[in-house]
Design a protein around this motif. Sequence first.
Motif, PDB file in Angstrom:
ATOM      1  N   UNK A   1       0.848  -1.182   0.000  1.00 14.21           N
ATOM      2  CA  UNK A   1       0.000   0.000   0.000  1.00 14.21           C
ATOM      3  C   UNK A   1       0.880   1.227   0.000  1.00 14.21           C
ATOM      4  N   UNK A   2       0.586   2.205  -0.825  1.00 11.10           N
ATOM      5  CA  UNK A   2       1.352   3.453  -0.871  1.00 11.10           C
ATOM      6  C   UNK A   2       0.477   4.582  -0.344  1.00 11.10           C
ATOM      7  N   UNK A   3       0.948   5.190   0.745  1.00 10.92           N
ATOM      8  CA  UNK A   3       0.227   6.311   1.327  1.00 10.92           C
ATOM      9  C   UNK A   3       1.203   7.473   1.497  1.00 10.92           C
ATOM     10  N   UNK A   4       0.982   8.606   0.827  1.00  8.25           N
ATOM     11  CA  UNK A   4       1.937   9.703   0.915  1.00  8.25           C
ATOM     12  C   UNK A   4       2.236  10.110   2.344  1.00  8.25           C
ATOM     13  N   UNK A   5       1.233  10.185   3.196  1.00  9.60           N
ATOM     14  CA  UNK A   5       1.514  10.567   4.568  1.00  9.60           C
ATOM     15  C   UNK A   5       0.427  10.061   5.505  1.00  9.60           C
ATOM     16  N   UNK A   6      -0.284   9.016   5.118  1.00  6.67           N
ATOM     17  CA  UNK A   6      -1.384   8.571   5.947  1.00  6.67           C
ATOM     18  C   UNK A   6      -1.365   7.064   6.122  1.00  6.67           C
TER      19      UNK A   6
ATOM     20  N   UNK B   1      -1.611  10.480  10.270  1.00  2.84           N
ATOM     21  CA  UNK B   1      -0.680  10.730   9.174  1.00  2.84           C
ATOM     22  C   UNK B   1       0.721  10.631   9.756  1.00  2.84           C
ATOM     23  N   UNK B   2       1.536   9.796   9.120  1.00  2.69           N
ATOM     24  CA  UNK B   2       2.855   9.482   9.664  1.00  2.69           C
ATOM     25  C   UNK B   2       3.695  10.741   9.872  1.00  2.69           C
ATOM     26  N   UNK B   3       4.194  10.890  11.094  1.00  2.00           N
ATOM     27  CA  UNK B   3       5.046  12.015  11.486  1.00  2.00           C
ATOM     28  C   UNK B   3       4.316  13.362  11.396  1.00  2.00           C
ATOM     29  N   UNK B   4       2.999  13.353  11.513  1.00  2.00           N
ATOM     30  CA  UNK B   4       2.241  14.599  11.526  1.00  2.00           C
ATOM     31  C   UNK B   4       1.347  14.605  12.756  1.00  2.00           C
ATOM     32  N   UNK B   5       1.682  15.410  13.763  1.00  2.00           N
ATOM     33  CA  UNK B   5       0.883  15.415  14.993  1.00  2.00           C
ATOM     34  C   UNK B   5      -0.496  16.014  14.748  1.00  2.00           C
ATOM     35  N   UNK B   6      -1.463  15.533  15.506  1.00  2.00           N
ATOM     36  CA  UNK B   6      -2.825  16.041  15.373  1.00  2.00           C
ATOM     37  C   UNK B   6      -2.940  17.427  15.978  1.00  2.00           C
ATOM     38  N   UNK B   7      -2.310  17.621  17.110  1.00  3.19           N
ATOM     39  CA  UNK B   7      -2.439  18.888  17.835  1.00  3.19           C
ATOM     40  C   UNK B   7      -1.505  19.942  17.258  1.00  3.19           C
TER      41      UNK B   7
ATOM     42  N   UNK C   1       7.050  11.636   4.204  1.00  4.40           N
ATOM     43  CA  UNK C   1       6.803  12.916   4.866  1.00  4.40           C
ATOM     44  C   UNK C   1       7.793  13.934   4.334  1.00  4.40           C
ATOM     45  N   UNK C   2       7.341  15.103   3.920  1.00  2.00           N
ATOM     46  CA  UNK C   2       8.249  16.097   3.332  1.00  2.00           C
ATOM     47  C   UNK C   2       9.130  16.798   4.344  1.00  2.00           C
TER      48      UNK C   2
ATOM     49  N   UNK D   1      14.703  19.926  10.730  1.00  2.00           N
ATOM     50  CA  UNK D   1      13.629  20.564   9.954  1.00  2.00           C
ATOM     51  C   UNK D   1      13.898  20.526   8.453  1.00  2.00           C
ATOM     52  N   UNK D   2      12.798  20.473   7.681  1.00  2.00           N
ATOM     53  CA  UNK D   2      12.854  20.527   6.215  1.00  2.00           C
ATOM     54  C   UNK D   2      13.607  19.350   5.595  1.00  2.00           C
ATOM     55  N   UNK D   3      13.657  18.230   6.292  1.00  2.00           N
ATOM     56  CA  UNK D   3      14.309  17.037   5.756  1.00  2.00           C
ATOM     57  C   UNK D   3      13.242  15.999   5.431  1.00  2.00           C
ATOM     58  N   UNK D   4      13.137  15.642   4.166  1.00  2.00           N
ATOM     59  CA  UNK D   4      12.145  14.651   3.748  1.00  2.00           C
ATOM     60  C   UNK D   4      12.615  13.250   4.124  1.00  2.00           C
ATOM     61  N   UNK D   5      11.663  12.408   4.506  1.00  2.00           N
ATOM     62  CA  UNK D   5      11.995  11.025   4.827  1.00  2.00           C
ATOM     63  C   UNK D   5      10.827  10.128   4.445  1.00  2.00           C
ATOM     64  N   UNK D   6      11.106   8.843   4.329  1.00  2.00           N
ATOM     65  CA  UNK D   6      10.076   7.873   3.986  1.00  2.00           C
ATOM     66  C   UNK D   6      10.375   6.560   4.684  1.00  2.00           C
TER      67      UNK D   6
END
Length: 314
Positions: A6-11, A29-35, A59-60, A101-106
């Motif tokens: 499965x490919x999910x850009x950030x989810x 969403x991976x590495x994206x906090x809700x708050x 994640x960008x 900061x500003x470092x993309x990872x997957x």
Amino acid sequence: MTSSMTFLPDAAVDVAPTRRASPIGIEHQWRRPVDPQSPSNIVVSRWTRNVAHPLRVVNPGNAEHHCIAMNLKCASLTFKHEGAPLVRGRVAAGAVQVTAPDVACSAEFESSADVLHLFVSQQVLAECYEDMFGRVHAGDIRIDDPRLVRDPALERLGQALAVSQSDDAALGKVFTDSVSLAVVSRVVARHFTLAERRTREASPLPSWRLSRAIEYVDAHLAEPIGLADIASSTGLTRMHFASQFRRTTGMRPHEYLTRRRIEHAQHLLLTSKHNVLDVALSCGFRSQAHFTTVFKRLVGDTPSNWRMKENIDR
């Protein structure tokens, strides 16, 4: 990865439900906090997968905050940092990784996973630095060493965060904030202490100085040679020469000298008619007994036996 991935850009859709009154958010969403994040706070969120089917997420990179990832259980994955593979295979529980900061990872997950992510503002990093070192850091702090860290103290702090929950939401938040701050302080201390240690480390011995040292040793193998003698041939003090020589060769000067004497002794044993005592004296050893002891330790046999076997084989 297999074509069924499965490919999910950030989810992701296989996250666990939020615990009651937990101050730690669940990432959808991976590495994206809700708050949302306040500059003076640390936001902690948790990425959990309870299934093992392949999944890829990207994640960008957060524009302003460092991300401290704390692995809570063994997982099988490929993790790429700025497009370069950092991990392929199993990652142990307790491993920690910091993304600037500003470092993309997957990541390409092959197993279930459980990871805490701490999103840390520049203000928090600066405050931790000032508290630890008693001075203000010049400019922004950027922790740009992405390698995995194994630190027992960080592992225990991560475990404490993972189980933090309370019927009293305010009490739970105080605990989470305190432990999170301890994590950041530890990361900051490790980063700057290691950087300072690297700065203090001896620089390698320049090739021309190393050549002079080797030439001096080879020219005086039969004589008593001290560290000061070799250092003087390179124009350095004993302390500076010894540290730089070891950094360059991986050996202490005395170890190198001993090995060169044994190598020269091997050459003489094969190419001359000298007896073992004469060879020992020609290579700077004060007695045949001492020579035999050192020769056997480095070569694995006595000089006489070694010479006999080598001559038979030739």
